[in-house]
Design a protein around this motif. Structure first.
Motif, PDB file in Angstrom:
ATOM      1  N   UNK A  99      49.688  -0.010  52.710  1.00  0.00           N
ATOM      2  CA  UNK A  99      50.530  -0.464  51.680  1.00  0.00           C
ATOM      3  C   UNK A  99      50.492  -2.025  51.468  1.00  0.00           C
ATOM      4  N   UNK A 100      50.107  -2.616  52.687  1.00  0.00           N
ATOM      5  CA  UNK A 100      50.136  -4.061  52.487  1.00  0.00           C
ATOM      6  C   UNK A 100      49.097  -4.561  51.569  1.00  0.00           C
ATOM      7  N   UNK A 101      47.762  -3.934  51.835  1.00  0.00           N
ATOM      8  CA  UNK A 101      46.844  -4.071  50.933  1.00  0.00           C
ATOM      9  C   UNK A 101      46.848  -3.689  49.472  1.00  0.00           C
ATOM     10  N   UNK A 102      47.764  -2.752  49.035  1.00  0.00           N
ATOM     11  CA  UNK A 102      48.018  -2.277  47.808  1.00  0.00           C
ATOM     12  C   UNK A 102      49.222  -2.768  47.215  1.00  0.00           C
ATOM     13  N   UNK A 103      49.785  -3.579  48.006  1.00  0.00           N
ATOM     14  CA  UNK A 103      51.143  -4.359  47.507  1.00  0.00           C
ATOM     15  C   UNK A 103      52.083  -3.190  47.452  1.00  0.00           C
ATOM     16  N   UNK A 148      39.666   4.278  46.592  1.00  0.00           N
ATOM     17  CA  UNK A 148      40.925   3.760  46.015  1.00  0.00           C
ATOM     18  C   UNK A 148      42.268   4.558  46.626  1.00  0.00           C
ATOM     19  N   UNK A 149      43.108   4.055  46.272  1.00  0.00           N
ATOM     20  CA  UNK A 149      44.496   4.449  46.857  1.00  0.00           C
ATOM     21  C   UNK A 149      44.601   6.019  46.869  1.00  0.00           C
ATOM     22  N   UNK A 150      44.304   6.530  45.522  1.00  0.00           N
ATOM     23  CA  UNK A 150      44.473   8.067  45.227  1.00  0.00           C
ATOM     24  C   UNK A 150      43.453   8.931  46.272  1.00  0.00           C
ATOM     25  N   UNK A 175      52.513   9.180  45.763  1.00  0.00           N
ATOM     26  CA  UNK A 175      52.698   7.955  45.340  1.00  0.00           C
ATOM     27  C   UNK A 175      53.589   7.984  43.983  1.00  0.00           C
ATOM     28  N   UNK A 176      54.587   7.268  43.856  1.00  0.00           N
ATOM     29  CA  UNK A 176      55.415   7.083  42.945  1.00  0.00           C
ATOM     30  C   UNK A 176      55.654   5.353  42.603  1.00  0.00           C
ATOM     31  N   UNK A 177      55.341   4.997  41.584  1.00  0.00           N
ATOM     32  CA  UNK A 177      55.581   3.619  41.186  1.00  0.00           C
ATOM     33  C   UNK A 177      54.932   2.718  42.229  1.00  0.00           C
ATOM     34  N   UNK A 178      55.803   1.861  42.790  1.00  0.00           N
ATOM     35  CA  UNK A 178      55.330   0.883  43.831  1.00  0.00           C
ATOM     36  C   UNK A 178      55.624   1.646  45.232  1.00  0.00           C
ATOM     37  N   UNK A 179      55.838   2.852  45.506  1.00  0.00           N
ATOM     38  CA  UNK A 179      56.071   3.422  46.606  1.00  0.00           C
ATOM     39  C   UNK A 179      55.288   4.637  47.073  1.00  0.00           C
ATOM     40  N   UNK A 180      54.964   4.516  48.249  1.00  0.00           N
ATOM     41  CA  UNK A 180      54.350   5.790  48.935  1.00  0.00           C
ATOM     42  C   UNK A 180      55.625   6.571  49.606  1.00  0.00           C
ATOM     43  N   UNK A 181      55.801   7.879  49.207  1.00  0.00           N
ATOM     44  CA  UNK A 181      56.755   8.459  50.053  1.00  0.00           C
ATOM     45  C   UNK A 181      56.157   9.614  50.988  1.00  0.00           C
ATOM     46  N   UNK A 182      56.441   9.523  52.178  1.00  0.00           N
ATOM     47  CA  UNK A 182      56.035  10.495  53.240  1.00  0.00           C
ATOM     48  C   UNK A 182      56.936  11.640  53.465  1.00  0.00           C
ATOM     49  N   UNK A 183      56.587  12.650  53.264  1.00  0.00           N
ATOM     50  CA  UNK A 183      57.628  13.860  53.532  1.00  0.00           C
ATOM     51  C   UNK A 183      57.300  14.575  54.840  1.00  0.00           C
TER      52      UNK A 183
END
Length: 171
Positions: A117-121, A145-147, A163-171
């Motif tokens: 997440x630091x690398x992809x801001x 890639x991130x995807x 991945x939603x916007x600038x956030x990764x959501x871990x469920x």
């Protein structure tokens, strides 16, 4: 009688010549010669294999001078090779992972996601706190890639990331 004797002598000579040729053929392929021939073929094959191996190895790029190991407290994280500096701007979608650790061995999910997440801001949000401590063995490639990373992580049974916007959501 003389003719008979001459004829017998010629026959004996021809028989002797045949037996000598047969003896020469058998001595030519004696067991020791067969073993020596097989040994010679094996030696030549070994030398050929070594030469081909050396030639193909010499054409592969060597990054031995750029190898680094990165370790965290309880996890074993290895960076396979350090990148060469370049002036090429990276896009957030398909940024190179050259600066990230590429091999994670028994690492916690939070320790894997933090450099990504630091690398992809981006930012990461954990909906379940126990998900932070899931331990994984993971190998990333520099051109992912991130995807691609998210898809790879979602293959694990206990991990669900979106991945939603600038956030990764871990469920």
């Amino acid at each position: 009688e003389k003719l008979k004797e001459e004829k017998q002598q010629k026959e004996e000579m021809s028989q002797n010549a045949e037996t000598q040729q047969t003896a020469k053929l058998f001595s030519l392929w004696s067991p020791m010669r067969k073993v020596a021939a097989v040994a010679a073929v094996l030696v030549v094959s070994g030398i050929t294999f070594a030469a081909i191996h050396l030639v193909t190895r010499s054409h592969q790029p060597s990054d031995n001078s750029n190898t680094e190991l990165v370790a965290s407290q309880k996890d074993s994280i290895q960076q396979v090779s350090a990148p060469q500096k370049s002036n090429i701007e990276e896009k957030t979608d398909s940024a190179s992972l050259a600066q990230l650790p590429l091999v994670y061995e028994n690492a916690e999910l939070q320790n894997i996601l933090t450099p990504i997440v630091g690398h992809f801001h981006l930012q990461v949000t954990y909906q379940n706190e126990s998900a932070r401590h899931i331990r994984l063995f993971l190998q990333l490639e520099k051109n992912m890639s991130l995807d691609d990373i998210i898809e790879l992580l979602n293959h694990f049974e206990k991990v669900n990331i979106r991945h939603e916007g600038q956030t990764l959501i871990v469920e």
